[in-house]
Design a protein around this motif. Structure first.
Motif, short mmCIF file in Angstrom:
data_model
loop_
_atom_site.label_atom_id
_atom_site.label_comp_id
_atom_site.label_asym_id
_atom_site.label_seq_id
_atom_site.Cartn_x
_atom_site.Cartn_y
_atom_site.Cartn_z
N ILE A 142 0.84 -1.20 0.00
CA ILE A 142 0.00 0.00 0.00
C ILE A 142 0.88 1.25 0.00
O ILE A 142 0.56 2.25 -0.66
N LEU A 143 2.00 1.20 0.73
CA LEU A 143 2.92 2.33 0.72
C LEU A 143 3.38 2.62 -0.70
O LEU A 143 3.38 3.78 -1.14
N ASN A 144 3.73 1.59 -1.43
CA ASN A 144 4.15 1.77 -2.83
C ASN A 144 2.99 2.25 -3.69
O ASN A 144 3.17 3.08 -4.60
N GLU A 145 1.79 1.75 -3.40
CA GLU A 145 0.61 2.20 -4.14
C GLU A 145 0.36 3.68 -3.89
O GLU A 145 0.05 4.45 -4.81
N ILE A 146 0.51 4.10 -2.64
CA ILE A 146 0.31 5.50 -2.28
C ILE A 146 1.33 6.39 -2.99
O ILE A 146 0.99 7.45 -3.54
N LEU A 147 2.59 5.97 -3.00
CA LEU A 147 3.63 6.77 -3.64
C LEU A 147 3.46 6.84 -5.15
O LEU A 147 4.02 7.71 -5.81
N SER A 148 2.68 5.91 -5.71
CA SER A 148 2.46 5.91 -7.15
C SER A 148 1.35 6.85 -7.59
O SER A 148 1.14 7.06 -8.79
N VAL A 149 0.61 7.41 -6.63
CA VAL A 149 -0.49 8.32 -6.96
C VAL A 149 0.11 9.70 -7.26
O VAL A 149 0.23 10.56 -6.39
N LYS A 150 0.53 9.90 -8.49
CA LYS A 150 1.21 11.13 -8.88
C LYS A 150 0.31 12.35 -8.73
O LYS A 150 0.78 13.46 -8.48
N GLU A 151 -0.99 12.14 -8.90
CA GLU A 151 -1.92 13.26 -8.77
C GLU A 151 -1.90 13.82 -7.35
O GLU A 151 -2.09 15.02 -7.14
N ALA A 152 -1.68 12.94 -6.35
CA ALA A 152 -1.61 13.40 -4.97
C ALA A 152 -0.36 14.25 -4.76
O ALA A 152 -0.40 15.32 -4.13
N ILE A 153 0.76 13.78 -5.28
CA ILE A 153 2.01 14.53 -5.14
C ILE A 153 1.92 15.89 -5.83
O ILE A 153 2.41 16.90 -5.32
N SER A 154 1.25 15.93 -6.97
CA SER A 154 1.14 17.20 -7.71
C SER A 154 0.32 18.23 -6.96
O SER A 154 0.47 19.44 -7.20
N ARG A 155 -0.54 17.79 -6.04
CA ARG A 155 -1.31 18.74 -5.24
C ARG A 155 -0.41 19.62 -4.37
O ARG A 155 -0.80 20.72 -3.97
N LEU A 156 0.78 19.12 -4.07
CA LEU A 156 1.71 19.85 -3.20
C LEU A 156 2.62 20.81 -3.98
O LEU A 156 3.45 21.48 -3.38
N ARG A 157 2.47 20.85 -5.30
CA ARG A 157 3.42 21.60 -6.11
C ARG A 157 3.50 23.07 -5.72
O ARG A 157 4.60 23.62 -5.54
N VAL A 158 2.37 23.74 -5.57
CA VAL A 158 2.36 25.18 -5.32
C VAL A 158 3.02 25.50 -3.98
O VAL A 158 3.95 26.32 -3.91
N VAL A 159 2.56 24.87 -2.91
CA VAL A 159 3.12 25.19 -1.60
C VAL A 159 4.55 24.70 -1.49
O VAL A 159 5.38 25.32 -0.80
N SER A 160 4.89 23.59 -2.14
CA SER A 160 6.25 23.07 -2.03
C SER A 160 7.26 24.04 -2.63
O SER A 160 8.40 24.14 -2.14
N GLU A 161 6.88 24.74 -3.68
CA GLU A 161 7.78 25.73 -4.27
C GLU A 161 8.05 26.87 -3.29
O GLU A 161 9.19 27.34 -3.15
N VAL A 162 7.01 27.32 -2.59
CA VAL A 162 7.18 28.38 -1.60
C VAL A 162 7.99 27.85 -0.42
O VAL A 162 8.88 28.55 0.11
N PHE A 163 7.71 26.62 0.01
CA PHE A 163 8.47 26.01 1.10
C PHE A 163 9.95 25.93 0.75
O PHE A 163 10.81 26.26 1.57
#
Length: 372
Positions: A142-163
């Motif tokens: 499930i951990l690997n399945e979670i990490l494969s959800v690229k759409e979830a990671i992309s949700r962090l794009r905006v704030v991650s750039e500011v961070f």
């Protein structure tokens, strides 16, 4: 023997602003000061979070293990994809907030709150990890399945750039490679704004999906109760803490300058974070996935409802590109959260609407006359 002064970044023996310290980039810290409480509301919120400390192992997820095996595939997918983002986002928050602010925070009260919030985010991230560890026979899969959800990671794009920008600025400043100027101040100010956007817009959007599944299907109640604890921490304390810090900062000359110089970036950030949540909502409801009693549009309206609160706080609601929504479109959220009926007003006005169900004893050492 001549006694050399300690490095000011370690202990500032010449500190002279104990009575009125700036929250960030003021005089370096000396004594940890609780005598002068220049930011009493910030201190109260720190104490509130400290007093409601809890542990990630308070819930038994054994029933969830069975339910993940027997629920329909669409419900399974929506819950796992939501957990994916929640786990990733809290992992980021748990190691970013104190790390970014450590070199630049110059208020004992503010530092106490940010450290406590960081500790709390560790509990949140650990809770999502424990949900996965206990709800599945093969959690590594499930951990690997979670990490494969690229759409979830992309949700962090905006704030991650500011961070990321704030990380660079903060540590360049700590190494003496950057001046304590308005540009440095603005980068940290935008980081605090980004944390607010993540917690008030993105976290609340994800909680609505979790609670929608639990409320509509009756499944995964232990997960729902655990996430409810997380949501109440975020909504009742973290969000209000961020707002209180920003209110305090805008009362200073540098804070007002930061707001004026960063206003366009703030509008852009709110717009982009909101757009990413709407895009995620479309993805969450695609491929046949659905929530009982909740349409895709209702969930988008919830995103806009949450974003409206942030836009109104900064008094930029007339400049954002999304529809302003002032009525809660998801009534079930009121039973999962202690929600105010009225959204918070702008950052220059104090509000206490979030103080729900909080009692403080103030009658110690008092003697009362009682007639029998």
């Amino acid at each position: 023997m001549t006694q050399e002064a300690l490095p000011t970044k370690i202990f500032n023996t010449d500190k002279s602003d104990y009575a009125f310290p700036e929250i960030i980039l003021g005089q370096d810290l000396g004594l940890f000061d609780t005598i002068n409480k220049f930011y009493p509301e910030i201190w109260k919120l720190y104490k509130t979070l400290k007093n409601q400390d809890w542990d990630e192992n308070e819930f038994d997820y054994s029933t969830c293990n069975v339910q993940f095996k027997t629920c329909d595939r669409h419900t399974y997918d929506m819950m796992v994809k939501t957990l994916a983002w929640q786990w990733e986002a809290d992992s980021v928050a748990s190691r970013s907030i104190a790390a970014v602010l450590a070199p630049v925070c110059t208020s004992s009260e503010a530092w106490s709150g940010w450290v406590e919030i960081t500790k709390n985010e560790i509990v949140h991230a650990a809770t999502y990890s424990e949900i996965v560890r206990n709800s599945f026979d093969n959690p590594d899969d499930i951990l690997n399945e979670i990490l494969s959800v690229k759409e979830a990671i992309s949700r962090l794009r905006v704030v991650s750039e500011v961070f990321n920008r704030a990380f660079e600025v903060s540590y360049d400043y700590a190494r003496g490679q950057r001046e304590n100027d308005q540009e440095t101040y603005n980068a940290i100010y935008l980081f605090i704004v980004a944390v607010l956007c993540m917690e008030r817009i993105q976290f609340l959007a994800s909680f609505a999906v979790t609670f929608g599944i639990c409320d509509g299907t009756g499944l995964f109640q232990p997960i729902g109760k655990a996430v409810q604890k997380i949501a109440q921490d975020e909504f009742e304390v973290h969000v209000q803490y961020g707002k209180e810090v920003l209110r305090a900062m805008v009362k200073t000359e540098r804070g007002r300058t930061a707001f004026e110089q960063c206003r366009d970036k703030i509008v852009q950030m709110i717009d982009e974070v909101t757009a990413s949540e709407v895009e995620w909502t479309d993805y969450a409801f695609s491929e046949g996935r659905e929530l009982t009693g909740v349409t895709c549009q209702m969930m988008k309206d919830w995103v806009h409802f949450s974003a409206t609160d942030v836009a109104r706080f900064f008094n930029v609601q007339d400049r954002v590109s999304f529809p302003i929504v002032t009525e809660n479109p998801l009534k079930y959220m009121e039973s999962w959260l202690n929600m105010s009926k009225v959204q918070a007003s702008n950052q220059e006005e104090d509000t206490a609407q979030y103080k729900v169900g909080v009692m403080k004893r103030d009658d110690e050492n008092e003697v009362f006359d009682v007639d029998f």
